[in-house]
Design an enzyme around this catalytic site. Structure first.
Site, short mmCIF file in Angstrom:
data_model
loop_
_atom_site.label_atom_id
_atom_site.label_comp_id
_atom_site.label_asym_id
_atom_site.label_seq_id
_atom_site.Cartn_x
_atom_site.Cartn_y
_atom_site.Cartn_z
N ARG A 88 7.66 17.69 12.87
CA ARG A 88 8.53 18.31 11.78
C ARG A 88 7.63 19.38 11.07
NH1 ARG A 88 9.20 12.65 11.97
NH2 ARG A 88 11.30 11.89 12.23
N ASP A 148 15.06 6.47 8.35
CA ASP A 148 13.71 5.88 8.80
C ASP A 148 14.00 4.35 8.52
OD1 ASP A 148 12.87 8.24 9.25
OD2 ASP A 148 11.66 8.41 7.21
N ARG A 151 16.29 2.99 11.05
CA ARG A 151 15.67 2.89 12.54
C ARG A 151 14.63 1.58 12.36
NH1 ARG A 151 14.59 9.32 13.15
NH2 ARG A 151 16.37 9.53 14.43
N HIS A 175 8.33 11.57 5.35
CA HIS A 175 9.16 11.39 6.35
C HIS A 175 8.51 12.16 7.61
CE1 HIS A 175 12.75 11.32 8.77
NE2 HIS A 175 12.87 12.65 9.07
N1 LIG Z 1 15.71 14.56 7.07
C1 LIG Z 1 16.01 14.06 8.26
O1 LIG Z 1 16.16 12.64 8.31
C2 LIG Z 1 16.56 14.91 9.55
C3 LIG Z 1 17.16 14.17 10.58
C4 LIG Z 1 17.45 14.85 11.49
C5 LIG Z 1 17.36 16.24 11.58
N2 LIG Z 1 16.83 17.10 10.61
C6 LIG Z 1 16.49 18.32 10.48
O2 LIG Z 1 17.84 18.84 9.94
C7 LIG Z 1 17.89 19.99 10.50
C8 LIG Z 1 19.19 20.47 11.19
O3 LIG Z 1 18.95 19.73 12.48
P1 LIG Z 1 20.23 19.74 13.79
O4 LIG Z 1 19.93 18.93 14.81
O5 LIG Z 1 21.48 19.82 13.06
O6 LIG Z 1 20.11 21.44 14.22
P2 LIG Z 1 21.29 22.43 14.83
O7 LIG Z 1 20.32 23.38 15.38
O8 LIG Z 1 21.91 21.41 15.64
O9 LIG Z 1 22.07 22.95 13.65
C9 LIG Z 1 21.45 23.83 12.47
C10 LIG Z 1 22.47 24.76 11.99
O10 LIG Z 1 21.99 25.39 11.26
C11 LIG Z 1 22.47 26.77 11.34
N3 LIG Z 1 21.67 27.67 10.37
C12 LIG Z 1 20.56 28.17 10.58
N4 LIG Z 1 20.18 29.16 9.63
C13 LIG Z 1 21.39 29.04 8.75
C14 LIG Z 1 21.69 29.70 7.44
N5 LIG Z 1 20.99 30.52 6.96
N6 LIG Z 1 22.88 29.31 6.87
C15 LIG Z 1 23.72 28.44 7.48
N7 LIG Z 1 23.39 28.06 8.64
C16 LIG Z 1 22.34 28.37 9.21
C17 LIG Z 1 22.52 26.91 12.66
O11 LIG Z 1 23.15 28.07 12.95
C18 LIG Z 1 22.73 25.68 13.22
O12 LIG Z 1 24.29 25.70 13.40
C19 LIG Z 1 16.54 20.53 11.37
O13 LIG Z 1 15.65 20.83 10.52
C20 LIG Z 1 16.15 18.97 11.65
O14 LIG Z 1 14.69 18.92 11.78
C21 LIG Z 1 16.37 16.09 9.44
#
Ligand SMILES: NC(=O)c1ccc[n+]([C@@H]2O[C@H](COP(=O)([O-])OP(=O)(O)OC[C@H]3O[C@@H](n4cnc5c(N)ncnc54)[C@H](O)[C@@H]3O)[C@@H](O)[C@H]2O)c1
Length: 313
Positions: A88, A148, A151, A175
């Site tokens: 991450r 987490d 899970r 995380h």
């Molecule tokens: N905290 C957690 O537990 C957790 C869990 C899963 C995923 N995540 C994180 O969440 C984030 C999103 O994951 P995802 O699977 O949905 O990714 P994804 O690629 O499916 O979606 C991300 C979206 O963000 C958009 N985006 C990018 N820059 C942008 C901006 N400046 N303004 C608006 N939109 C913008 C993209 O166009 C895309 O549609 C990642 O960083 C991932 O690592 C965190």
């Protein structure tokens, strides 16, 4: 209750779906930089309303933050997810710029919003929002521990051969694959400590499987998971929107709690209409304290990678 979700990708759309199905919000606005993407996701989701029986109105917008005006809660999922083999932490460069600009755009139109940060590396992105906005600390919440913990409960239920609803348990700490601190000692099945049912070896396996829960799915799916992350975020949003005073481990800014300062890391908090209403200090044993300390060093190390001059500029 108006909720904005920035990033209409996998996690953002899943979160919107669960919020709508739970039917507690009047309006969800999805926003994305990809042309027509959020509008398309919103339309697709709205076409499930009559089938699933919800009244929440979901709209989409391509980067027009005026549509998000006066949101009560804003969720930041924008940014890149990890690919198989990535940590991450490797996402920090791109995601820090995105999270910084997105949080400023949200607050320009919704100065009173409570912000939930999801983008990774989540603890550091949450800290970044603290450093770059004037929001009070109770209004900035990082989502990681709720996922987490879900899970952890899944892995415990597998080991116990029982439904996950029989199991309670919590993961605190950072995380990250190495930073999570699953609290096996405090986990229970119907109020009975799981240590009564499972050997230390089996519990160690559950703990290890929990810590690499995200990496395991990323390898299987080719990108990071979205159903459980979206469901976890929707639970935090609901706790705030409905003033539930529920306890979740969330990334919160610590100022002395757990002997830690100037970082955001997963600790149990009470969530209600004011966001973080209280940080709950658990009576950890020496081994758990040592793990928490080690985890905090990892999070601080990632925070150090932020270009703070750029961040404060
Ligand atoms: N905290 C957690 O537990 C957790 C869990 C899963 C995923 N995540 C994180 O969440 C984030 C999103 O994951 P995802 O699977 O949905 O990714 P994804 O690629 O499916 O979606 C991300 C979206 O963000 C958009 N985006 C990018 N820059 C942008 C901006 N400046 N303004 C608006 N939109 C913008 C993209 O166009 C895309 O549609 C990642 O960083 C991932 O690592 C965190």
């Amino acid at each position: 209750m108006k909720i904005t979700i920035v990033g209409a990708g996998a996690v953002g759309a899943s979160c919107a779906e669960y919020i709508a199905i739970k039917n507690f919000a009047s309006e969800v606005v999805l926003i994305d930089i990809k042309e027509d993407y959020a509008e398309g996701k919103a339309m697709d989701l709205m076409q499930t309303a009559s089938l699933l029986g919800f009244d929440t109105r979901i709209t989409g917008s391509t980067n027009d933050y005026s549509k998000t005006a006066d949101s009560d809660i804003a969720v930041i999922t924008s940014g890149i997810p990890r690919k198989p083999g990535m940590t991450r932490e490797e996402l920090i460069g791109i995601n820090a710029d995105i999270v910084k600009s997105v949080s400023s755009s949200i607050l320009e139109h919704s100065p009173n919003a409570i912000v939930i940060v999801v983008s990774n590396p989540m603890d550091t992105m949450t800290y970044l929002v603290h450093k770059t906005t004037n929001l009070p600390k109770n209004k900035i919440i990082g989502m990681g521990g709720a996922l987490d913990s879900a899970r952890f409960k899944y892995r415990l239920s597998e080991a116990l051969d029982c439904p996950a609803s029989d199991v309670d348990g919590m993961v605190i700490g950072g995380h990250s694959d190495t930073g999570m601190v699953p609290l096996a000692r405090l986990a229970t099945r119907n109020s009975v400590p799981v240590t009564e049912f499972l050997s230390q070896d089996r519990l160690d396996q559950v703990t290890e499987d929990t810590k690499v829960g995200g990496a395991t799915l990323t390898k299987m799916l080719g990108t990071s998971a979205w159903y459980a992350p979206g469901a976890a975020v929707s639970s935090l949003v609901q706790a705030i929107a409905c003033d539930q005073k529920k306890m979740f481990p969330c990334s919160a800014l610590l100022e002395g709690e757990y002997g830690l300062n100037d970082l955001c890391i997963g600790v149990p908090v009470i969530l209600g209409k004011n966001g973080i209403e209280k940080i709950v200090e658990l009576d950890l044993n020496e081994a758990e304290k040592a793990k928490m300390k080690e985890s905090s060093q990892g999070v601080s190390g990632t925070n150090d990678l932020l270009d703070l001059k750029k961040v404060s500029g």
